[in-house]
Design an enzyme around this catalytic site. Sequence first.
Site, PDB file in Angstrom:
ATOM      1  N   GLU A   1      21.012 -69.818  29.207  1.00 41.91           N
ATOM      2  CA  GLU A   1      20.083 -70.272  30.246  1.00 41.91           C
ATOM      3  C   GLU A   1      19.336 -69.044  30.777  1.00 41.91           C
ATOM      4  O   GLU A   1      19.966 -68.059  31.183  1.00 41.91           O
ATOM      5  CB  GLU A   1      20.811 -70.958  31.393  1.00 41.91           C
ATOM      6  CG  GLU A   1      19.807 -71.605  32.349  1.00 41.91           C
ATOM      7  CD  GLU A   1      20.343 -71.884  33.739  1.00 41.91           C
ATOM      8  OE1 GLU A   1      19.810 -72.772  34.409  1.00 41.91           O
ATOM      9  OE2 GLU A   1      21.291 -71.195  34.173  1.00 41.91           O
TER      10      GLU A   1
ATOM     11  N   ASP B   1      25.465 -70.100  31.599  1.00 36.55           N
ATOM     12  CA  ASP B   1      24.757 -70.246  32.871  1.00 36.55           C
ATOM     13  C   ASP B   1      24.102 -68.931  33.319  1.00 36.55           C
ATOM     14  O   ASP B   1      24.763 -67.887  33.355  1.00 36.55           O
ATOM     15  CB  ASP B   1      25.786 -70.684  33.918  1.00 36.55           C
ATOM     16  CG  ASP B   1      25.162 -71.123  35.215  1.00 36.55           C
ATOM     17  OD1 ASP B   1      24.506 -72.166  35.219  1.00 36.55           O
ATOM     18  OD2 ASP B   1      25.345 -70.425  36.231  1.00 36.55           O
TER      19      ASP B   1
ATOM     20  N   HIS C   1      20.310 -81.367  34.819  1.00 34.51           N
ATOM     21  CA  HIS C   1      20.829 -81.632  36.164  1.00 34.51           C
ATOM     22  C   HIS C   1      20.145 -80.799  37.243  1.00 34.51           C
ATOM     23  O   HIS C   1      20.469 -80.939  38.412  1.00 34.51           O
ATOM     24  CB  HIS C   1      22.327 -81.352  36.164  1.00 34.51           C
ATOM     25  CG  HIS C   1      22.606 -79.897  35.878  1.00 34.51           C
ATOM     26  ND1 HIS C   1      22.317 -79.311  34.659  1.00 34.51           N
ATOM     27  CD2 HIS C   1      23.093 -78.913  36.658  1.00 34.51           C
ATOM     28  CE1 HIS C   1      22.614 -78.033  34.709  1.00 34.51           C
ATOM     29  NE2 HIS C   1      23.105 -77.763  35.915  1.00 34.51           N
ATOM     30  N   ASP C   2      19.250 -79.893  36.848  1.00 35.79           N
ATOM     31  CA  ASP C   2      18.606 -79.005  37.823  1.00 35.79           C
ATOM     32  C   ASP C   2      17.186 -79.420  38.184  1.00 35.79           C
ATOM     33  O   ASP C   2      16.536 -78.735  38.978  1.00 35.79           O
ATOM     34  CB  ASP C   2      18.555 -77.571  37.277  1.00 35.79           C
ATOM     35  CG  ASP C   2      19.914 -76.900  37.336  1.00 35.79           C
ATOM     36  OD1 ASP C   2      20.733 -77.295  38.176  1.00 35.79           O
ATOM     37  OD2 ASP C   2      20.152 -75.981  36.525  1.00 35.79           O
TER      38      ASP C   2
ATOM     39  N   ASP D   1      30.256 -75.384  29.372  1.00 35.12           N
ATOM     40  CA  ASP D   1      29.387 -74.559  30.212  1.00 35.12           C
ATOM     41  C   ASP D   1      30.178 -73.310  30.588  1.00 35.12           C
ATOM     42  O   ASP D   1      31.301 -73.415  31.080  1.00 35.12           O
ATOM     43  CB  ASP D   1      29.005 -75.343  31.481  1.00 35.12           C
ATOM     44  CG  ASP D   1      27.598 -75.056  31.934  1.00 35.12           C
ATOM     45  OD1 ASP D   1      27.236 -73.868  32.017  1.00 35.12           O
ATOM     46  OD2 ASP D   1      26.859 -76.014  32.216  1.00 35.12           O
TER      47      ASP D   1
END
Length: 550
Positions: free
Chosen positions: A254, A200, A326-327, A99
Site C-alpha cells: 500500500e 499496510d 475499506h478506506d 494484512d
Amino acid sequence: MERIRWYKDMVFYQIWPRSFKDGNGDGMGDLWGVLEKLDYIKALGCDGIWFSPIYPSPGADCGYDIADYMDISPEFGGMEAFKQVLEGVHARGMKLVMDLVINHTSDEHEWFQKSRQRIAPYTDYYIWRKGEKDGKLPNNWDSNFEGKAWTWDEVRGEYYLHLFAVKQPDLNMDNPLVREEVKKILRFWLDMGVDGFREDVITYISKKDGLPNDRVFPIYKGMRHYNHGPRIHEYLAEFKRDVLDHYDCFTLAEAPLVSPKRALSYIDEHRGQMDMMIQFQCQCADCLFTDYIPLPFSLRRMKKAFTDWQYKLAGRAWNMLYLENHDHPRIISRYGSEKFWKESGKTLATALLFQQGTPFIYQGQEIGMLNWQPENPDMYEDVQTRYTYAHSSLNKPAEVRLKKMWRSSRDSARTLVQWDDSANAGFTTAVKSWFHVNPNYPRINVAQQDADPDSILNFYRKAIALRKSLPAVRHGEYREHLRLSGKHYVYSRTMPGERLLVVCSFSGKETKLPLPRGFDLSQAELLLCNYATPGTGLHPWECRVYRWQE
Ligand code: NOJ
C-alpha cells in the site's frame, strides 16, 4: 529460475471482516461467516481473498491497531476458525492473503507496554523523543488521523510518534530487533500456508534521520520525511531476501501518493522488492489527495490515472486494479450515478476489469452498494471520520458538515454487507449488530441479485469469467483512445490474434458511439454490454466490450 507469478491470472476479493458476515450470531462479522460464503466468492469468479486485519486488537482503528501478530482475534473465531477458512480456501483452489501492518502496532501490544517501561529488549522498539509534557513537540508533523503526530507518555516520560491514531504508535524499523520481529511474523503465517501479504502503508516504515521539521503548509505535514524514507528499499530487500524469497507467495504494497515511476523502484519485476502496489491516483478523480477534500468528479482525471499506470508499468511491473476498498466511499456514489445505479455499476466494473493487472473487488462492490448516509454524526465509528467531523468546517451548518461526511467517510463503505431483505440485511441473526446497515438493503441485496439475470452481481460474474477467457486481457497491449473525451473511457487491448475494444459511457444521456479509427465494427463480435438492445449510439452509462480475432 523464473518465478511463477500466479497472481497475474487471478481476481481477488477483499473482506473487511467486521461487516462481511456474522456466523455465530453475536452481531460481529467473523470467520465462521466467511466459511459460509466461500462458495459465493468462488462463484463470483474470485480466486483469492485478502483479509483486512483479523488479529487481536482493541479496535481503535478497526483492527489496523494490532495487539498480537501471531494470533487471530477471538471475536473473529480465533485460530480454529482461521485454520478452517484457510483449508476451505485452498480446497477450492483459491489463495489467501493477510494484512501486514508493521508501520505501527496497538499501544496495547506487549512490545509497547514494555517499551514505555524501558524493559529490554523493547526499549527502542518505538520512536521515542524527549520533551516536556505540554511543552514543545519533537517536530511539527501531523498524524494522518488525530491531530499532531506526537503523544506524551506518562509512564516513560517521553513523546512517542504515531503517524495514525494516538493508539497506533509507530515502530522503530531502524532497530534490527524490530526487523527480526517482522520476519518472524512473516514466517509464522507463511509456514501456516498463507499465500501472501498486503502491506499496510509500507512506504512509511523508514523515517528520515533526525526527524526534521516539515514546511509550514503541506497537507500531510511530515510526509516528505517518512514516505519513501532513506532505508525503505534496504528494509524491504532484507524481508525479501531473508523470508519472502523462500516461499511461493506475493506481496502487495500500500503506497499513498506514489507515482508509477516511483512505484517501479518497488515493484519492477527484475529489481523490485515487492510484487504489486496499491496506488491512490485512481481514487483522486473527485478529490484532492484525500476524500476529505472533495472536488467534482473528473472522468479525464480518472482516465489519466488508469492510463498512466497501464503505460508506465507495461512489460516492467504488474498493476493492482481497484475501485473500492475499506478506506474510500462507495464508487457508484462517487464516480458513477445513483440515478443510473445499475448501469453505472456495470460500466465501472467494465472500465476496471479489462485493464491489465490483478483486480481486487471489495465486499459489496459486486452488488453495487452505495454510500451510507447516517442522520447523526454520532453514528460514525471510524476514528478518522470522528476526528475530522469534530475539527473541520466548524463554521459551516451541521447539516452541511454531515453531508460532507456522507461523501468522504470511510464508514460510507463499512456498513454491513447486504445479503438479503431480512432484518439486518441477513448479516446476523442477532437483534443488534456491531454497526449499521444501509437502509436501502431491501432493494440492494445479494439474494435479489442472485435471482435476477440482469443484476450487477450477475454482470460481475459474467465480466470476470469473460476476462479470464480472453488472452488479450492478460497479455495484450493497452492503449487509450479519445483521451480528451469528458464522456467516454475507451481503450483497446491488442495481441497477435486478438484485439479488444472497451467502450464505457460516463454520461447520463444518449451519446454517439465513440469509435476510434481502425476499429471496424462489421468484423467485430460484441462480447459484453449492459443493455439488452445495443443501438447505433450509446444509452446512458452504456458499456461494451468488442473482440476482433484474426
Ligand atoms: C491504511 C489502511 O488501509 C487503513 O484502513 C488504516 O487505517 C491505515 N492504513 C493505518 O493502518
